[in-house]
Design an enzyme around this catalytic site. Structure first.
Site, PDB file in Angstrom:
ATOM      1  N   SER A 107     -57.737  39.221  11.276  1.00  0.00           N
ATOM      2  CA  SER A 107     -56.804  39.753  10.270  1.00  0.00           C
ATOM      3  C   SER A 107     -55.901  40.820  10.860  1.00  0.00           C
ATOM      4  O   SER A 107     -56.308  41.582  11.732  1.00  0.00           O
ATOM      5  CB  SER A 107     -57.615  40.370   9.122  1.00  0.00           C
ATOM      6  OG  SER A 107     -56.791  41.163   8.302  1.00  0.00           O
ATOM      7  N   ALA A 108     -54.673  40.913  10.354  1.00  0.00           N
ATOM      8  CA  ALA A 108     -53.738  41.938  10.798  1.00  0.00           C
ATOM      9  C   ALA A 108     -54.002  43.271  10.105  1.00  0.00           C
ATOM     10  O   ALA A 108     -53.428  44.297  10.460  1.00  0.00           O
ATOM     11  CB  ALA A 108     -52.320  41.485  10.492  1.00  0.00           C
TER      12      ALA A 108
HETATM   13  C1  G6P Z   1     -52.305  41.177   6.221  1.00  0.00           C
HETATM   14  C2  G6P Z   1     -51.514  41.029   4.920  1.00  0.00           C
HETATM   15  C3  G6P Z   1     -50.207  41.793   4.988  1.00  0.00           C
HETATM   16  C4  G6P Z   1     -50.455  43.232   5.412  1.00  0.00           C
HETATM   17  C5  G6P Z   1     -51.162  43.269   6.774  1.00  0.00           C
HETATM   18  C6  G6P Z   1     -51.482  44.693   7.226  1.00  0.00           C
HETATM   19  O1  G6P Z   1     -51.701  40.395   7.201  1.00  0.00           O
HETATM   20  O2  G6P Z   1     -51.250  39.658   4.645  1.00  0.00           O
HETATM   21  O3  G6P Z   1     -49.591  41.747   3.719  1.00  0.00           O
HETATM   22  O4  G6P Z   1     -49.261  43.955   5.488  1.00  0.00           O
HETATM   23  O5  G6P Z   1     -52.381  42.545   6.671  1.00  0.00           O
HETATM   24  O6  G6P Z   1     -52.394  45.256   6.328  1.00  0.00           O
HETATM   25  P1  G6P Z   1     -52.808  46.803   6.254  1.00  0.00           P
HETATM   26  O7  G6P Z   1     -53.993  46.785   5.306  1.00  0.00           O
HETATM   27  O8  G6P Z   1     -53.195  47.212   7.622  1.00  0.00           O
HETATM   28  O9  G6P Z   1     -51.646  47.549   5.738  1.00  0.00           O
END
Ligand code: G6P
Ligand code: MG
Length: 215
Positions: A115-116
């Site tokens: 996951s990002a």
């Molecule tokens: C996922 C979601 C994004 C989000 C990203 C970073 O990829 O789909 O919408 O911006 O994670 O998430 P965070 O919780 O680190 O802001």
């Protein structure tokens, strides 16, 4: 193609529907900056890193800011988001997830998160799924956002499984592209029209079976 030895799951949009919380937090920020932010606009942020999301939001609002101010706003958005996800529990696990993970575990297929999000571990703890994962790669481990394959390659490396024996589950176009560039097979979770590059598409993990995985 090797038989499947590992499955790597995206979190937001695959295991839980956190897009709605990201949306509420981004909309609050947009409103504070004096413009509106629609659910349709929010589609553009799926799978996109926090800073890249902010840049898209500011572009939609026609707002230009310096880096220091952007850091401040990203922090603010995250604080609101963290407040929203603090109330999550296992009822928010998307249909079919726990059952499919349990089936994978039973037959010895390794399970990773790719996951990002920097909030991934908090969410997994809240919904009680932390223990199901052999490896967790999240936004704190990566330097390049999807569609770069880094997040999935790190997952495969940590599991000691070759990329061609991995299957990725993704709801975002950038995530499908990342998996393909990693040399992995990918199951899109969502609509066939959007995720047409994926090797297979399901509307939720409730449609997944071990048989389907091997095909
Ligand atoms: C996922 C979601 C994004 C989000 C990203 C970073 O990829 O789909 O919408 O911006 O994670 O998430 P965070 O919780 O680190 O802001
Ligand atoms: Mg996602």
């Amino acid at each position: 193609m090797l038989p499947v030895k590992a499955c790597i799951f995206d979190l937001d949009g695959v295991i839980v529907d956190t897009a709605k919380y990201h949306y509420l937090a981004w909309r609050r920020l947009a409103n504070e900056l004096g413009f509106d932010f629609s659910e349709e606009d929010n589609e553009r942020l799926k799978g996109v890193s926090r800073m890249d999301s902010l840049n898209i939001l500011l572009e939609i609002g026609g707002v230009q800011l310096d880096e220091a101010r952007k850091e401040e706003l990203a922090k603010k958005k995250n604080e609101w988001y963290v407040e929203l996800i603090a109330h999550m529990d296992d009822k928010e696990i998307l249909a079919g997830t726990t059952q499919f993970l349990t089936e994978l575990q039973k037959v010895g297929v390794k399970i990773a998160l790719g996951s990002a999000s920097k909030n991934a571990k908090t969410i997994l703890k809240r919904i009680g799924l932390m223990e199901m994962f052999d490896v967790i790669i999240d936004g704190t481990d990566i330097s390049k956002a999807k569609p770069d394959p880094e997040v999935f390659l790190l997952g495969a490396e940590a599991l000691k499984v070759e990329p061609s024996a991995c299957v990725v589950f993704e709801d975002a176009v950038s995530g499908v592209e990342a998996a393909l560039s990693a040399g992995m097979r990918v199951v899109g979770v969502g609509s066939k029209e959007t995720l047409y590059k994926a090797n297979d598409v399901v509307s939720s993990l409730a449609e997944m079976t071990l048989d389907r995985l091997e095909k």
